[in-house]
Design a protein around this motif. Structure first.
Motif, mmCIF file in Angstrom:
data_model
loop_
_atom_site.group_PDB
_atom_site.id
_atom_site.type_symbol
_atom_site.label_atom_id
_atom_site.label_comp_id
_atom_site.label_asym_id
_atom_site.label_seq_id
_atom_site.Cartn_x
_atom_site.Cartn_y
_atom_site.Cartn_z
ATOM 1 N N GLN A 45 -11.074 2.910 1.487
ATOM 2 C CA GLN A 45 -12.404 2.396 1.150
ATOM 3 C C GLN A 45 -13.316 2.405 2.369
ATOM 4 O O GLN A 45 -14.526 2.403 2.244
ATOM 5 C CB GLN A 45 -12.303 0.981 0.577
ATOM 6 C CG GLN A 45 -11.720 0.979 -0.817
ATOM 7 C CD GLN A 45 -11.965 -0.320 -1.547
ATOM 8 O OE1 GLN A 45 -11.425 -1.350 -1.184
ATOM 9 N NE2 GLN A 45 -12.782 -0.261 -2.573
ATOM 10 N N ALA A 69 -3.254 -11.035 9.392
ATOM 11 C CA ALA A 69 -2.748 -9.696 9.690
ATOM 12 C C ALA A 69 -3.665 -9.019 10.716
ATOM 13 O O ALA A 69 -3.198 -8.420 11.691
ATOM 14 C CB ALA A 69 -2.658 -8.867 8.409
ATOM 15 N N ASN A 86 3.846 -12.767 3.643
ATOM 16 C CA ASN A 86 2.435 -12.496 3.428
ATOM 17 C C ASN A 86 1.602 -13.649 3.995
ATOM 18 O O ASN A 86 1.659 -14.773 3.502
ATOM 19 C CB ASN A 86 2.168 -12.304 1.930
ATOM 20 C CG ASN A 86 0.713 -11.985 1.653
ATOM 21 O OD1 ASN A 86 0.036 -12.714 0.940
ATOM 22 N ND2 ASN A 86 0.206 -10.925 2.233
ATOM 23 N N ASP A 97 -9.373 -0.809 6.583
ATOM 24 C CA ASP A 97 -8.431 -0.961 5.478
ATOM 25 C C ASP A 97 -7.665 0.335 5.246
ATOM 26 O O ASP A 97 -8.154 1.414 5.577
ATOM 27 C CB ASP A 97 -9.169 -1.307 4.179
ATOM 28 C CG ASP A 97 -9.730 -2.713 4.191
ATOM 29 O OD1 ASP A 97 -9.496 -3.421 5.181
ATOM 30 O OD2 ASP A 97 -10.390 -3.079 3.200
ATOM 31 N N ALA A 98 -6.514 0.197 4.606
ATOM 32 C CA ALA A 98 -5.656 1.354 4.411
ATOM 33 C C ALA A 98 -5.941 2.072 3.097
ATOM 34 O O ALA A 98 -5.346 3.101 2.811
ATOM 35 C CB ALA A 98 -4.199 0.910 4.427
ATOM 36 N N ASP A 99 -6.841 1.544 2.286
ATOM 37 C CA ASP A 99 -6.983 2.098 0.933
ATOM 38 C C ASP A 99 -8.088 3.150 0.830
ATOM 39 O O ASP A 99 -8.578 3.438 -0.256
ATOM 40 C CB ASP A 99 -7.231 0.973 -0.074
ATOM 41 C CG ASP A 99 -8.420 0.113 0.324
ATOM 42 O OD1 ASP A 99 -9.117 0.486 1.283
ATOM 43 O OD2 ASP A 99 -8.646 -0.917 -0.322
ATOM 44 N N ASP A 109 1.728 -6.878 6.107
ATOM 45 C CA ASP A 109 1.533 -8.293 5.791
ATOM 46 C C ASP A 109 2.537 -8.749 4.726
ATOM 47 O O ASP A 109 2.166 -9.243 3.684
ATOM 48 C CB ASP A 109 0.084 -8.475 5.313
ATOM 49 C CG ASP A 109 -0.310 -9.937 5.179
ATOM 50 O OD1 ASP A 109 0.453 -10.796 5.628
ATOM 51 O OD2 ASP A 109 -1.382 -10.195 4.619
ATOM 52 N N GLU A 152 0.830 -1.210 0.000
ATOM 53 C CA GLU A 152 0.000 0.000 0.000
ATOM 54 C C GLU A 152 0.866 1.264 0.000
ATOM 55 O O GLU A 152 0.477 2.281 0.566
ATOM 56 C CB GLU A 152 -0.935 0.021 1.217
ATOM 57 C CG GLU A 152 -1.869 -1.155 1.345
ATOM 58 C CD GLU A 152 -3.082 -1.073 0.431
ATOM 59 O OE1 GLU A 152 -3.100 -0.186 -0.454
ATOM 60 O OE2 GLU A 152 -4.001 -1.892 0.587
HETATM 61 N N1 UDP Z 1 -4.386 -6.887 2.809
HETATM 62 C C1 UDP Z 1 -3.519 -7.588 3.650
HETATM 63 N N2 UDP Z 1 -3.001 -8.789 3.230
HETATM 64 C C2 UDP Z 1 -3.301 -9.342 2.016
HETATM 65 C C3 UDP Z 1 -4.211 -8.643 1.189
HETATM 66 C C4 UDP Z 1 -4.735 -7.429 1.609
HETATM 67 O O1 UDP Z 1 -3.213 -7.128 4.754
HETATM 68 O O2 UDP Z 1 -2.795 -10.404 1.708
HETATM 69 C C5 UDP Z 1 -4.933 -5.580 3.244
HETATM 70 C C6 UDP Z 1 -4.824 -4.464 2.228
HETATM 71 O O3 UDP Z 1 -3.599 -3.775 2.332
HETATM 72 C C7 UDP Z 1 -5.995 -3.559 2.596
HETATM 73 C C8 UDP Z 1 -7.032 -4.563 3.078
HETATM 74 O O4 UDP Z 1 -6.320 -5.748 3.438
HETATM 75 O O5 UDP Z 1 -5.679 -2.653 3.638
HETATM 76 C C9 UDP Z 1 -8.082 -4.857 2.034
HETATM 77 O O6 UDP Z 1 -7.469 -5.350 0.869
HETATM 78 P P1 UDP Z 1 -7.946 -4.964 -0.595
HETATM 79 O O7 UDP Z 1 -8.267 -3.510 -0.675
HETATM 80 O O8 UDP Z 1 -6.916 -5.490 -1.523
HETATM 81 O O9 UDP Z 1 -9.272 -5.835 -0.731
HETATM 82 P P2 UDP Z 1 -10.748 -5.352 -1.177
HETATM 83 O O10 UDP Z 1 -10.989 -4.003 -0.534
HETATM 84 O O11 UDP Z 1 -10.706 -5.285 -2.648
HETATM 85 O O12 UDP Z 1 -11.639 -6.413 -0.641
#
Ligand code: UDP
Ligand code: MG
Length: 321
Positions: free
Chosen positions: A108, A87, A81, A104-106, A54, A25
């Motif tokens: 969202q 995690a 990972n 989550d860090a993204d 992770d 990230e």
């Molecule tokens: N993440 C993690 N390990 C993984 C995959 C994802 O810690 O093997 C974290 C990622 O950095 C994020 C969160 O889990 O903060 C959600 O992941 P992602 O946005 O990829 O998934 P989505 O939102 O599409 O379900």
């Protein structure tokens, strides 16, 4: 007790632990921590941010280490990972707050919603989970699979998993402590949250687009998680075979009686090869399927009896002890 929580909230003395799992990230992590911190400061005077790396392959860890010292970010770095479920587990095991928030860090999971979570917590709820307003942003296939999965879980397990709720949630200290006690290695967090029970409530929020970077969820990984979910919270797939076996045996008995009667009445001839082939293939298929499902559970038992640690830490920074 409610008033106690209410008071703590008003006095801004609720100790909030935020657990943020990150995997590759680097594009968003610095901005995200800054905005999370800013939000937390308006809510309370006591908080900790635990970032769990992770096993990222990019510069995520460096980015976190370069954050200003007064941010007091706590960093856990897993040795490789391990996946988001582990995690999160690592973060939860190190959280010390009165409440623990997972996000989550993204970007969202909007940080402003933490305020709504806290209000519900003060109202006496021990678990406050975020519910996605709609899944429009996801593909049709993914949505349909999600629907199917919830449908199966609803029928096959005794736990009641709220739909469209993810890991974005706030939990009271007693739930954090409860989850810390789960020893299992193949984890399905959404099931565990539901398993612990306690007073829970959902808060709807709008999922934003990922700020940058890309989602690391692949179809196979989701499918795997779904199987883990079903296998760890239901034993119906194991037991259904005796029913199916019984049913097929009954049909076979009836058919046997029929054959005997027909032979006695009209004499023997040699028809029925197609029926034979179909029967053999049908039974062969059912047997392989049931062995496969047994295998699914045995594989899980196998990972559990090995008693390996759930994860290994490569980095532990910012913790007092
Ligand atoms: N993440 C993690 N390990 C993984 C995959 C994802 O810690 O093997 C974290 C990622 O950095 C994020 C969160 O889990 O903060 C959600 O992941 P992602 O946005 O990829 O998934 P989505 O939102 O599409 O379900
Ligand atoms: Mg995401």
């Amino acid at each position: 007790m409610h008033s106690q929580r209410q008071q703590a909230l008003e006095k801004k003395s609720v100790f909030i632990s935020c657990v943020v799992p990150v995997y590759n990230e680097q594009a968003v992590i610095s901005d995200f921590i800054a905005s999370l911190r800013q939000c937390l400061r308006t809510l309370t005077n006591r908080f900790e941010i635990i970032v769990v790396d992770d096993g990222s392959r990019d510069h995520t860890v460096e980015k976190i280490q370069q954050l200003p010292k007064d941010y007091n970010v706590k960093l856990l770095g897993l040795s490789r990972n391990f996946g988001k479920e582990i995690a999160l587990t690592a973060g939860i095991e190190h959280a010390q707050g009165d409440v623990t928030v997972l996000l989550d860090a993204d970007f969202q999971h909007p940080v402003e919603v933490i305020n709504d979570f806290l209000k519900q917590w003060a109202n006496g709820y021990d678990m406050v989970y975020g519910v996605r307003k709609d899944r429009e942003s996801e593909s049709r296939i993914k949505r349909n699979f999600a629907r199917l999965f919830y449908w199966i879980m609803q029928r096959m397990s005794s736990i009641n998993m709220p739909r469209n709720a993810g890991d974005f949630r706030l939990m009271d200290r007693k739930i954090t402590d409860a989850i810390k006690q789960f020893p299992e290695r193949t984890r399905f967090m959404k099931g565990l949250y539901a398993w612990v029970g306690y007073k829970s409530v959902g808060v709807t929020f709008e999922v934003k687009e990922r700020a940058a970077g890309k989602s690391s969820w692949k179809f196979m990984r989701l499918a795997e998680l779904a199987i883990t979910g079903i296998a760890s919270f239901s034993d119906i797939p194991l037991r259904v075979w005796s029913m199916i076996g019984f049913f097929i045996s009954c049909i076979a008995m009836i058919y046997a009686v029929y054959i005997v009667t027909v032979t006695l009445l009209y004499g023997a001839d040699l028809p029925g090869f197609p029926t034979l082939v179909v029967a053999i293939m049908f039974l062969g298929g059912i047997q392989l399927l049931s062995i496969g499902i047994l295998g699914e559970y045995i594989a899980r038992i196998f990972t559990e009896v090995k008693q390996r640690p759930k994860y290994l830490l490569r980095i532990k920074e910012g913790f007092n002890e």
